[in-house]
Structures are given as C-alpha cells and as structure tokens.
Design a protein around this motif. Structure first.
Motif, short mmCIF file in Angstrom:
data_model
loop_
_atom_site.label_atom_id
_atom_site.label_comp_id
_atom_site.label_asym_id
_atom_site.label_seq_id
_atom_site.Cartn_x
_atom_site.Cartn_y
_atom_site.Cartn_z
N ALA A 1 0.86 -1.19 0.00
CA ALA A 1 0.00 0.00 0.00
C ALA A 1 0.89 1.23 0.00
CB ALA A 1 -0.92 0.00 1.22
N TYR A 2 0.47 2.27 -0.69
CA TYR A 2 1.30 3.45 -0.92
C TYR A 2 0.50 4.70 -0.54
CZ TYR A 2 3.57 -0.04 -3.91
OH TYR A 2 4.16 -1.19 -4.40
N PHE A 3 1.19 5.64 0.11
CA PHE A 3 0.52 6.85 0.61
C PHE A 3 1.41 8.05 0.32
CE2 PHE A 3 -0.30 3.15 3.21
CZ PHE A 3 -1.69 3.10 3.26
N THR A 4 0.83 9.13 -0.19
CA THR A 4 1.59 10.35 -0.44
C THR A 4 1.54 11.25 0.78
OG1 THR A 4 -0.23 11.72 -1.29
CG2 THR A 4 0.84 10.22 -2.85
N ALA A 5 2.42 12.24 0.80
CA ALA A 5 2.33 13.30 1.80
C ALA A 5 1.00 14.03 1.63
CB ALA A 5 3.49 14.26 1.66
N GLY A 6 0.56 14.67 2.70
CA GLY A 6 -0.73 15.35 2.68
C GLY A 6 -1.84 14.53 3.28
N PRO B 1 -9.55 18.92 -3.50
CA PRO B 1 -10.43 19.98 -3.00
C PRO B 1 -10.96 20.92 -4.09
CG PRO B 1 -8.50 19.74 -1.61
CD PRO B 1 -8.26 18.91 -2.82
N VAL B 2 -10.16 21.15 -5.11
CA VAL B 2 -10.59 22.01 -6.22
C VAL B 2 -10.47 21.21 -7.50
CG1 VAL B 2 -10.20 24.16 -7.48
CG2 VAL B 2 -9.81 24.08 -5.00
N LEU B 3 -11.58 21.01 -8.19
CA LEU B 3 -11.59 20.20 -9.39
C LEU B 3 -10.60 20.75 -10.42
CD1 LEU B 3 -12.96 17.82 -10.83
CD2 LEU B 3 -14.60 19.47 -11.79
N GLY B 4 -9.72 19.87 -10.88
CA GLY B 4 -8.73 20.26 -11.87
C GLY B 4 -7.42 20.74 -11.30
N ASP B 5 -7.39 21.06 -9.99
CA ASP B 5 -6.15 21.45 -9.33
C ASP B 5 -5.40 20.19 -8.87
OD1 ASP B 5 -6.70 24.07 -9.74
OD2 ASP B 5 -6.79 24.64 -7.63
N PRO B 6 -4.16 20.32 -8.41
CA PRO B 6 -3.43 19.15 -7.92
C PRO B 6 -4.16 18.48 -6.76
CG PRO B 6 -1.92 20.98 -8.27
CD PRO B 6 -3.31 21.54 -8.43
N TYR B 7 -3.97 17.17 -6.67
CA TYR B 7 -4.53 16.43 -5.55
C TYR B 7 -3.88 16.89 -4.24
CZ TYR B 7 -6.58 13.07 -8.83
OH TYR B 7 -7.31 12.48 -9.82
N LEU B 8 -4.66 16.81 -3.16
CA LEU B 8 -4.11 17.08 -1.83
C LEU B 8 -3.29 15.89 -1.35
CD1 LEU B 8 -3.97 18.95 0.64
CD2 LEU B 8 -6.09 17.88 1.45
N TRP B 9 -3.78 14.69 -1.62
CA TRP B 9 -3.08 13.45 -1.29
C TRP B 9 -3.71 12.31 -2.09
CZ3 TRP B 9 -6.41 9.77 0.26
CH2 TRP B 9 -7.59 10.18 0.90
N CYS B 10 -2.99 11.21 -2.19
CA CYS B 10 -3.50 10.01 -2.83
C CYS B 10 -3.02 8.79 -2.06
CB CYS B 10 -3.01 9.90 -4.28
SG CYS B 10 -3.60 11.18 -5.40
N ALA B 11 -3.75 7.69 -2.19
CA ALA B 11 -3.35 6.41 -1.60
C ALA B 11 -3.75 5.30 -2.55
CB ALA B 11 -4.02 6.21 -0.24
N SER B 12 -2.93 4.25 -2.58
CA SER B 12 -3.20 3.13 -3.47
C SER B 12 -2.92 1.82 -2.74
CB SER B 12 -2.33 3.20 -4.73
OG SER B 12 -2.59 2.11 -5.59
N PHE B 13 -3.87 0.88 -2.82
CA PHE B 13 -3.75 -0.42 -2.19
C PHE B 13 -3.71 -1.48 -3.29
CE2 PHE B 13 -5.93 2.46 0.62
CZ PHE B 13 -5.39 2.22 1.87
N SER B 14 -2.72 -2.36 -3.26
CA SER B 14 -2.66 -3.40 -4.27
C SER B 14 -3.82 -4.37 -4.07
CB SER B 14 -1.31 -4.12 -4.23
OG SER B 14 -1.20 -4.95 -3.09
N ALA B 15 -4.00 -5.25 -5.04
CA ALA B 15 -5.21 -6.08 -5.09
C ALA B 15 -5.38 -7.01 -3.91
CB ALA B 15 -5.22 -6.89 -6.39
N SER B 16 -4.28 -7.44 -3.28
CA SER B 16 -4.37 -8.43 -2.21
C SER B 16 -4.47 -7.84 -0.81
CB SER B 16 -3.16 -9.37 -2.27
OG SER B 16 -3.14 -10.09 -3.49
N VAL B 17 -4.53 -6.51 -0.69
CA VAL B 17 -4.69 -5.93 0.65
C VAL B 17 -6.06 -6.34 1.20
CG1 VAL B 17 -4.77 -3.80 1.99
CG2 VAL B 17 -3.26 -3.96 0.01
N PRO B 18 -6.12 -6.93 2.39
CA PRO B 18 -7.41 -7.36 2.95
C PRO B 18 -8.40 -6.20 3.05
CG PRO B 18 -5.60 -8.31 4.20
CD PRO B 18 -4.99 -7.32 3.27
N HIS B 19 -9.63 -6.50 2.67
CA HIS B 19 -10.65 -5.44 2.66
C HIS B 19 -10.91 -4.88 4.05
CE1 HIS B 19 -11.44 -6.24 -1.52
NE2 HIS B 19 -11.82 -7.48 -1.29
N ASP B 20 -10.79 -5.70 5.10
CA ASP B 20 -11.06 -5.19 6.43
C ASP B 20 -10.00 -4.18 6.86
OD1 ASP B 20 -9.32 -7.47 6.54
OD2 ASP B 20 -9.50 -7.45 8.70
#
Length: 257
Positions: A103-108, A193-212
């Motif tokens: 799982a990956y998480f950006t600053a913000g 927060p503002v459509l079209g502006d840079p994201y405040l933060w993003c996170a990505s979970f690979s397919a096998s990360v448990p849903h719980d």
C-alpha cells in the motif's frame, strides 16, 4: 520545538496557523508531520527501524511480517502527480522474499489515518489473510457519513462535498502485488479539493490488501472527529471548519487586554 524525524520541504500550498481543531479530517492535511507522527507511533509499538542505503527509513513489525518505509527521499513513483511518502507491505512468513501486498501513501494524507491503518495491521496475526468482501470498505465509509457514487454504488464512495473518494478500480502502474494475474482491482483513495487542481493526497492499495484493513483506513478517513493542526492546506480552505484551541483564545485575550 519539535525536531522533524526526516526533514521535508515546506509546502507552498499550506499556511501556518495557531494550534486549532479542524474538520473534515480528510482535507486537514498532514501538518508536515507525516514522517514524525507515523515513525513515533511505530517506535512506540516496538517496530524496529534503520536507515537504508537509498535514504529511506525502514520499520519492521515485531513479528517480522509487516514493513513500513518512509520513501519520500528516494520515491520510486508518483500517485496523482504526488511522490509516494510511505510504502506499507505485508508477508505471510518473515522469510518471504516478496510481499503479498503493498500500500502506498503520499504526503498530505492526515497522519491519524495512516496511524490507524498501521495499528490495525500490527494487531493482526495474519496480515495477508482476507476474509471480508469489498462491501466492508464501502460500509465503513458510509457509516461515517460518506455517500455511494450514483454511477458506481458498489465500488465507490465519496465524501458529501464530492471532493474526496475511495474506489475499487484498476491499480496504477508500478503498484506491486504477489498475485500475477492481470485485470485485478485494488482500492484507490484521493482528495481533490478544487476540481482540476493538484490532488491534496493520494493512496493506493494493491489487489491483495485485505478489505477489512482498507475498511479501517476508510473509517478513519471519513471520521467526523476533528484533528489538531498548526499548518492548514490552502487548497482545502473553503471546506475547512476551524476551531481555535482554548490556549490560543486565552493568548489572544491577553494581547487584547
């Protein structure tokens, strides 16, 4: 004064503020303390830490099954145009060469959310076992007041202002998972927060990360409880409700007197 665990470049898209309580949590930013707060939490939970040769900080859980790595100084890739700051991984056995999931998480990202995710991960005897269905994630966010996307009610939830969401979809390139099959879906989360502006933060979970585990992330992200901040992201300004702390109010009162 608190010394940062791992120095970060100041974000020009944030402004200093006296200590205050802020809602909603998912738009409150990380107070420029994502490395410090998460690192302190892991150290208190007896995760071992050492710096790596590529200028990252690697934490390993007491059972050797989980790792959390501060990778911002040598980020391998970006999410939504933002460099990845933390990479969290889990193995089924301490000697496994390849993690089962990442799982990956950006600053913000609010540090409270990542801390809650890591607490849940560290408390599991089997961090790679998945027993729940995707509905668990959607239900966790909706229980905190988020809403299902009208067009994708079975895969996507959004905050009531429609500026942040969690969605089950194709994972970004370079997100690694032990399952080699193509076309697998993973949870993605973001705040814009503002459509079209840079994201405040993003996170990505690979397919096998448990849903719980993702459900814990979703519940904490959507929590209505305020968080304490000294730095506020300017891009979230129109959406934030800020309440000054009692100490700040007393200091202001003394200045007026």
């Amino acid at each position: 004064m608190e010394a940062p665990l791992y120095p970060q470049q100041p974000d020009p898209a944030s402004v200093p503020s006296p200590s205050c309580w802020v809602t909603p949590r998912h738009l409150a930013g990380d107070d420029h303390l994502l490395a410090d707060r998460v690192g302190d939490t892991l150290a208190a939970a007896s995760w071992r830490m050492w710096p790596t040769s590529h200028r990252s900080l690697l934490y390993v859980s007491p059972n050797g099954l989980c790792t959390a790595e501060w990778v911002r100084a040598a980020c391998p890739f970006e999410l939504g145009g933002l460099p990845v700051a933390w990479q969290v991984s889990a193995r089924s056995h301490p000697d496994s060469a390849v993690p089962e999931w990442n799982a990956y998480f950006t600053a913000g990202l609010p540090h409270e959310v990542l801390v809650d995710f890591l607490f849940a991960l560290g408390s599991r005897a089997e961090p790679t076992a998945c027993f729940d269905r995707p509905e668990t994630v959607l239900g966790a966010a909706c229980a905190q007041g988020w809403i299902r996307d009208i067009d994708r009610p079975r895969t996507t939830v959004l905050d009531p202002r429609l500026v942040a969401g969690i969605s089950l979809e194709d994972v970004p390139v370079l997100v690694q998972d032990s399952d080699p099959r193509s076309g697998l879906l993973g949870w993605q989360a973001w705040a814009e927060p503002v459509l079209g502006d840079p994201y405040l933060w993003c996170a990505s979970f690979s397919a096998s990360v448990p849903h719980d585990l993702v459900a814990v992330f979703a519940s904490s992200l959507a929590s209505p409880h305020p968080v304490r901040r000294h730095m506020l992201p300017t891009r979230s300004g129109r959406w934030l409700t800020v309440q000054r702390t009692e100490g700040d109010r007393r200091r202001r009162a003394r200045r007026v007197d």
